[in-house]
Design a protein around this motif. Structure first.
Motif, short mmCIF file in Angstrom:
data_model
loop_
_atom_site.label_atom_id
_atom_site.label_comp_id
_atom_site.label_asym_id
_atom_site.label_seq_id
_atom_site.Cartn_x
_atom_site.Cartn_y
_atom_site.Cartn_z
N PHE A 1 -5.84 -7.12 6.14
CA PHE A 1 -4.48 -7.54 6.64
C PHE A 1 -3.60 -6.52 7.15
O PHE A 1 -4.25 -5.36 7.13
CB PHE A 1 -4.13 -7.28 4.72
N GLY A 2 -2.55 -6.52 7.62
CA GLY A 2 -1.83 -5.86 8.92
C GLY A 2 -0.47 -7.38 8.63
O GLY A 2 -0.27 -8.28 8.44
N SER A 3 0.41 -6.36 8.83
CA SER A 3 1.89 -6.78 9.93
C SER A 3 2.45 -5.84 11.18
O SER A 3 1.94 -5.47 11.69
CB SER A 3 2.97 -6.06 8.16
N TYR B 1 -4.42 -1.28 10.34
CA TYR B 1 -4.11 -2.17 9.31
C TYR B 1 -5.32 -1.29 8.13
O TYR B 1 -5.41 -0.93 7.87
CB TYR B 1 -5.00 -3.59 10.49
N GLY B 2 -5.14 -2.78 7.51
CA GLY B 2 -5.33 -2.34 6.29
C GLY B 2 -6.94 -3.13 5.16
O GLY B 2 -6.90 -4.25 6.46
N ILE B 3 -7.91 -3.00 4.94
CA ILE B 3 -8.75 -3.08 5.10
C ILE B 3 -8.63 -2.55 3.25
O ILE B 3 -9.19 -1.51 2.46
CB ILE B 3 -10.00 -2.42 4.98
N ILE B 4 -8.93 -3.65 1.85
CA ILE B 4 -9.67 -4.11 0.85
C ILE B 4 -11.26 -4.44 0.78
O ILE B 4 -11.39 -5.53 0.56
CB ILE B 4 -8.11 -4.23 -0.25
N ASN B 5 -11.85 -3.32 -0.68
CA ASN B 5 -13.16 -3.81 -0.87
C ASN B 5 -13.35 -3.77 -2.31
O ASN B 5 -13.13 -2.77 -2.95
CB ASN B 5 -14.15 -3.06 -0.54
N LEU B 6 -13.22 -5.58 -2.25
CA LEU B 6 -13.44 -5.06 -4.02
C LEU B 6 -14.92 -4.95 -4.78
O LEU B 6 -15.68 -6.55 -3.88
CB LEU B 6 -12.43 -6.36 -4.64
N TYR B 7 -15.15 -4.18 -5.82
CA TYR B 7 -16.88 -4.64 -6.18
C TYR B 7 -15.77 -4.83 -8.21
O TYR B 7 -14.93 -4.58 -8.89
CB TYR B 7 -16.54 -3.51 -6.78
N PHE B 8 -16.26 -6.68 -8.13
CA PHE B 8 -16.44 -7.00 -9.48
C PHE B 8 -17.40 -6.74 -10.58
O PHE B 8 -16.20 -6.02 -11.75
CB PHE B 8 -17.03 -8.87 -9.48
#
Length: 344
Positions: free
Chosen positions: A39-41, A313-320
């Motif tokens: 994401f970013g802005s 910019y942003g990165i989010i890595n999700l681990y369930f």
């Protein structure tokens, strides 16, 4: 025979060493994330954006616009449409758009009025232009309700992610100017002063309370937890901040993370909320084509780490499985400028 015996001994020793080497544990490869959010802005299509190739290389599952997709700042709706069209001609963005789902919200400059709110004269017309740009179908219910808020669910074999994008412009009450020359605004504590408006608040309550997602990401174009700097922030409406925090707690929603933009800086804010079993993080990523290069400091009692005033910019890595979010402020060519890990 003596020579043969010596050779056999050497062979046995060699095979023994080899077996020992094979038993040595290999360095564990980093587990691939189950879901990747980019994401970013704060983006000007007429300015170079060095990140689109980097974002594509991250192989994200979704790109979220955090607002200020373009800088229109006009009540000329045709002009707003023309500037959005410029963004669609950017080669790197066109490639991302062809490969990755694009969702998001607006902020003041693509809304059409700097620091604008509910009183903007052409907000209804501007909304339709925004929905056109985002590819929202003409028969979508979003075309018939006020505001650009929406929710999106992504279900993977390992779990589910819900992304809620808020509209902090269409319904927002007036800001109150601050007499302090170092601050632009001061808190509006008037009864009924709002950021989201009644209809959007009711909708948000349902989205959180009925969510069965493992992670619930809330995109707010303006910062929620950083409220001391005197620019635009949820902190200008303290009752709304309390309402949001209470709603998150009472909903029981898992893994709520706030995303924000607007500020031309990137930073992590984190707060302990009474009744919430995990810290609430506000990940601000701003801006993509221009940043607050002369930044020299501002108060934020919830800040974790340092402010990044370079473009990012942003990165989010999700681990369930581990219920972990790995959040990264990213620079050009894959440079990690700062990161924060949080378990839920």
């Amino acid at each position: 025979m003596k020579h043969i015996s010596v050779l056999l001994v050497l062979m046995v020793l060699f095979m023994g060493c080899k077996r020992k080497e094979e038993k040595q544990p290999l360095e564990k490869e980093k587990e691939r994330p189950d879901f990747v959010v980019a994401f970013g802005s704060c983006n000007m299509p007429q300015e170079p954006n060095p990140f689109w190739d980097d974002v594509v290389a991250e192989n994200p599952d979704v790109w979220i616009w955090g607002g200020d997709i373009v800088y229109a700042d006009t009540d000329d709706v045709d002009r707003i449409r023309t500037i959005y069209a410029m963004q669609d001609t950017v080669q790197g963005y066109a490639r991302l758009k062809a490969e990755v789902p694009i969702i998001g919200t607006w902020d003041d400059h693509d809304f059409g009025l700097n620091d604008g709110g509910y009183g903007f004269a052409v907000k209804k017309e501007s909304q339709q232009v925004f929905l056109d740009f985002m590819g929202v179908p003409s028969d979508s219910e979003r075309r018939n309700r006020e505001g650009v808020y929406a929710s999106h669910e992504f279900e993977m074999p390992e779990g589910k992610v819900k992304i809620i994008v808020l509209d902090t412009r269409y319904f927002r009450s007036d800001l109150i100017k601050d007499e302090d020359p170092k601050r632009r605004y001061k808190p509006n504590t008037e009864e009924g002063a709002t950021i989201l408006g009644d209809a959007q608040w009711d909708w948000l309550k349902g989205e959180l309370a009925n969510s069965d997602a493992d992670f619930n990401l809330i995109m707010s174009s303006i910062q929620v937890l950083s409220g001391e700097h005197g620019f635009e922030t949820w902190g200008n409406f303290p009752h709304e901040v309390q309402k949001l925090e209470t709603m998150i707690v009472e909903s029981g929603a898992k893994g709520v993370i706030i995303l924000s933009g607007d500020r031309h800086i990137s930073e992590f804010s984190r707060a302990t909320i009474t009744g919430l079993s995990y810290p609430l993080v506000d990940f601000t990523s701003s801006g993509l084509t221009h940043s607050y290069a002369s930044f020299s400091g501002e108060p934020n009692s919830h800040r974790v780490g340092e402010v990044v005033s370079d473009k990012s910019y942003g990165i989010i890595n999700l681990y369930f499985k581990d219920k972990e979010a790995e959040m990264k402020i990213m620079g050009d060519n894959g440079a990690v400028l700062q990161e924060l890990k949080q378990t839920y």
